[in-house]
Design a protein around this motif. Structure first.
Motif, short mmCIF file in Angstrom:
data_model
loop_
_atom_site.label_atom_id
_atom_site.label_comp_id
_atom_site.label_asym_id
_atom_site.label_seq_id
_atom_site.Cartn_x
_atom_site.Cartn_y
_atom_site.Cartn_z
N HIS A 216 0.78 -1.24 0.00
CA HIS A 216 0.00 0.00 0.00
C HIS A 216 0.81 1.29 0.00
N ALA A 217 2.11 1.23 0.34
CA ALA A 217 2.86 2.47 0.53
C ALA A 217 3.10 3.23 -0.77
N GLY A 218 3.31 2.51 -1.85
CA GLY A 218 3.62 3.18 -3.10
C GLY A 218 4.91 3.98 -3.01
N ALA A 219 5.91 3.45 -2.31
CA ALA A 219 7.16 4.17 -2.08
C ALA A 219 8.18 3.86 -3.17
N PRO A 220 9.11 4.77 -3.40
CA PRO A 220 10.12 4.54 -4.44
C PRO A 220 11.19 3.53 -4.02
N ILE A 221 11.28 3.24 -2.73
CA ILE A 221 12.26 2.28 -2.23
C ILE A 221 11.55 1.28 -1.32
N PRO A 222 12.13 0.09 -1.15
CA PRO A 222 11.45 -0.91 -0.32
C PRO A 222 11.29 -0.43 1.12
N PRO A 223 10.24 -0.87 1.80
CA PRO A 223 10.16 -0.59 3.23
C PRO A 223 11.27 -1.32 3.98
N ILE A 224 11.50 -0.88 5.21
CA ILE A 224 12.53 -1.48 6.05
C ILE A 224 11.86 -2.12 7.25
N ALA A 225 12.19 -3.37 7.51
CA ALA A 225 11.68 -4.06 8.69
C ALA A 225 12.82 -4.29 9.66
N ASP B 67 8.16 2.80 6.03
CA ASP B 67 8.26 3.08 4.59
C ASP B 67 8.27 4.59 4.39
N VAL B 68 8.67 5.02 3.24
CA VAL B 68 8.66 6.45 2.89
C VAL B 68 7.68 6.66 1.75
N GLY B 69 6.50 6.06 1.91
CA GLY B 69 5.48 6.15 0.88
C GLY B 69 4.52 7.29 1.13
N ARG B 70 3.30 7.06 0.71
CA ARG B 70 2.33 8.16 0.68
C ARG B 70 1.54 8.34 1.96
N GLY B 71 1.64 7.41 2.91
CA GLY B 71 0.87 7.56 4.13
C GLY B 71 -0.54 7.02 3.99
N VAL B 72 -1.23 6.88 5.11
CA VAL B 72 -2.52 6.19 5.09
C VAL B 72 -3.63 7.03 4.47
N LEU B 73 -3.56 8.35 4.59
CA LEU B 73 -4.66 9.16 4.04
C LEU B 73 -4.73 8.97 2.53
N SER B 74 -3.62 9.13 1.87
CA SER B 74 -3.60 8.97 0.42
C SER B 74 -3.99 7.55 0.04
N SER B 75 -3.53 6.58 0.81
CA SER B 75 -3.79 5.18 0.50
C SER B 75 -5.26 4.83 0.67
N GLN C 71 -8.83 -0.07 12.31
CA GLN C 71 -10.04 -0.84 12.57
C GLN C 71 -10.11 -2.06 11.65
N ASP C 72 -10.90 -3.01 12.09
CA ASP C 72 -11.05 -4.26 11.35
C ASP C 72 -11.75 -4.00 10.03
N ASP C 73 -11.29 -4.70 8.99
CA ASP C 73 -11.98 -4.69 7.69
C ASP C 73 -11.91 -3.37 6.95
N VAL C 74 -11.02 -2.47 7.37
CA VAL C 74 -10.86 -1.22 6.62
C VAL C 74 -9.59 -1.36 5.79
N SER C 75 -9.72 -1.26 4.49
CA SER C 75 -8.54 -1.45 3.65
C SER C 75 -8.60 -0.54 2.43
N GLU D 185 -11.63 -4.84 -0.34
CA GLU D 185 -11.93 -6.26 -0.51
C GLU D 185 -12.27 -6.87 0.86
N ARG D 186 -13.36 -7.59 0.92
CA ARG D 186 -13.74 -8.22 2.18
C ARG D 186 -12.70 -9.26 2.57
N GLY D 187 -12.47 -9.36 3.88
CA GLY D 187 -11.47 -10.29 4.36
C GLY D 187 -10.08 -9.66 4.41
N ARG D 188 -9.92 -8.46 3.82
CA ARG D 188 -8.65 -7.74 3.91
C ARG D 188 -8.77 -6.69 5.00
N GLY D 189 -7.69 -5.94 5.21
CA GLY D 189 -7.74 -4.87 6.21
C GLY D 189 -7.73 -5.39 7.63
N ARG D 190 -7.06 -6.51 7.85
CA ARG D 190 -7.07 -7.09 9.20
C ARG D 190 -5.67 -7.16 9.80
#
Lengths: 287, 181
Positions: A160-169, A184-192, A214-218, A222-227
């Protein structure tokens, strides 16, 4: 070698500057960053290293600046491994003393899409986290539940990040606590989240952060995602933990037992930086 | 019967995140679509500590919906799903409107196979077919004439679509039986 994608100077400097100024409004001395920021600082270093690798810069000029940081050890391991995770022969995490004097296991890695293949580097990385938790005395169920939460957070960043470089774990397991972060250095949750028509009217990062935990917000709807966050909360039922999620200039925090989406406190930060960061820390839990 | 050791194929015991599920799907597709037509495909989760709904949707949901599996008349069964994962799997199936057969697999045999979350009428239809061994709509009508043969036929067809029943054409009639037998 993990593909770095396109590492832009803007993305890196934006991350560096916002990290340096977020606490006081002026760039602090390197040694003054609080422990809370060490995980983020290590991730910043990894991003810097990726940029330098792509631009063939000399790493040595940065070494004096890093000398006092625990993160130096991480950067060195990245340099030695050329960004790869430890070789496959190293199936078990190596316990070692950090510069801060904590004995434990500490790993950090970029999470490119290739890392998710069966047998890929991220799956091995997550397995080492699980092994480290078990060896530190955590019960089996908690270890795999937490590892699943970690993987869900990393998957979120990749998808979901849409970042130019991979996220770091990053994860760390010591004799007294565990922690993991994903940045990640992506777009953040609002844009996503606005990609989902159901949430296209969301106006602020604060509203978006309250929604996505929250549950089921993605993003996809898609149902079943966002968990992913639900998985985190499930792992931490009856457990103490400190959680911190940051999306651009907004943070959500929890400090206590059994976190839920409804109880998490969301507030604005004085500065903003690109992307999303999740950090979870908890005491060793023997049952 | 084609046995798929899920943990071995996915190379892990903790299966989480859509990204990982998507990456394992091509490997699963190769294995599943090589199964002989008419096969029961047993997805054995015995060595999986946890599978999350996002992973399941990305990696497995296609097995129930793909035209390729329907053309080859393949019937999936979920085996040895532990308590931790059952809720997640149920969520994933429900999200897609799918139904699955769930059971245990040990000593080379499937046991306690039952359908997940069926409406009462569908559950009763499945139970009757299992009891009879095999059945046509006309057979079920004789069992309960309150329901017309066309309605029985629709119920059987629905369960076939869910991959819970298999069917054969004998002459002009369709004969149904539990898909996993």
């Amino acid at each position: 070698m993990e593909p770095s994608g396109t590492v832009t100077l803007d993305a890196l400097y934006s991350f560096e500057l916002s990290l340096a100024t977020s606490r006081r409004g002026t760039p602090p001395a390197v040694n003054d960053l609080a422990d809370e920021d060490v995980g983020t600082a290590a991730e910043f270093l990894a991003l810097r290293w990726l940029w330098m690798r792509d631009h063939r810069q000399d790493l040595l000029e940065f070494i004096p600046e890093l000398a006092q940081w625990e993160a130096l050890r991480i950067l060195r391991s990245l340099m030695q491994g050329c960004g790869n995770l430890p070789p496959s022969s190293q199936q078990r995490p190596q316990r070692q003393a950090s510069q801060a004097g904590r004995v434990g296991v500490h790993e950090l890695a970029p999470v490119g899409t290739a890392a998710w293949e069966p047998g890929g580097s991220f799956l091995r990385f997550q397995q080492r986290f699980q092994v480290a938790l078990r060896e530190a005395g955590n019960d089996r169920r908690f270890s795999y539940m937490l590892a699943a939460a970690f993987q869900e957070m990393a998957s979120n960043a990749v998808e979901h990040a849409g970042a130019p470089i991979p996220p770091i774990a990053c994860f760390e397991v010591t004799d007294s606590e565990w922690r993991f972060t994903v940045t990640d250095v992506g777009r953040g949750v609002l844009s996503s989240i606005r990609d989902n028509p159901a949430y296209s009217a969301t106006r602020t990062e604060k509203e978006a952060l309250k929604l996505v935990v929250q549950d089921d917000v993605s993003r996809t709807g898609e149902r079943g995602r966002g968990r992913g966050f639900t998985q985190m909360f499930k792992a931490l039922v009856d457990r103490r933990a400190v959680l911190r999620f940051r999306s651009r200039g907004t943070t959500a925090r929890w400090d206590g037992e059994s976190p839920t989406a409804q109880k998490i406190r969301v507030e604005a930060l004085p500065t903003s930086r690109d992307g999303f960061h999740v950090r979870a820390v908890g005491p060793l839990s023997r049952r | 019967m084609v046995m798929i050791e899920v943990g071995a194929v996915a190379d892990g015991s903790v299966l989480a995140g859509g990204a990982a599920g998507e990456r394992v799907r091509p490997r699963l597709e190769r294995i599943v679509l090589e199964a002989p037509p008419g096969s029961v495909v047993v997805l054995n989760f015995g060595d999986v500590d946890l599978v999350t709904s996002s992973y399941f949707l990305a990696a497995f949901a296609w097995i129930w919906t793909s035209p390729a599996t329907r053309t080859r008349d393949l019937f999936p069964v979920l085996a040895n799903v532990n308590a931790e994962s059952k809720d997640e799997v149920a969520l994933a199936l429900d999200a897609k409107g799918l139904r699955a057969l769930i059971g245990t697999y040990a000593d080379g045999q499937l046991r306690e196979v039952h359908p997940s979350k069926l409406e009462e009428t569908d559950r009763e239809t499945y139970r009757l077919v299992e009891q009879l061994g095999e059945a046509r709509a006309a057979d079920l009508f004789r069992t309960d004439p309150r329901i017309q043969p066309t309605a029985w036929s629709n119920r059987l067809n629905l369960l076939y679509g869910y991959r819970l029943l298999r069917r054969q054409k004998r002459g002009r009639q369709l004969v149904y039986s539990a898909s996993w037998r």
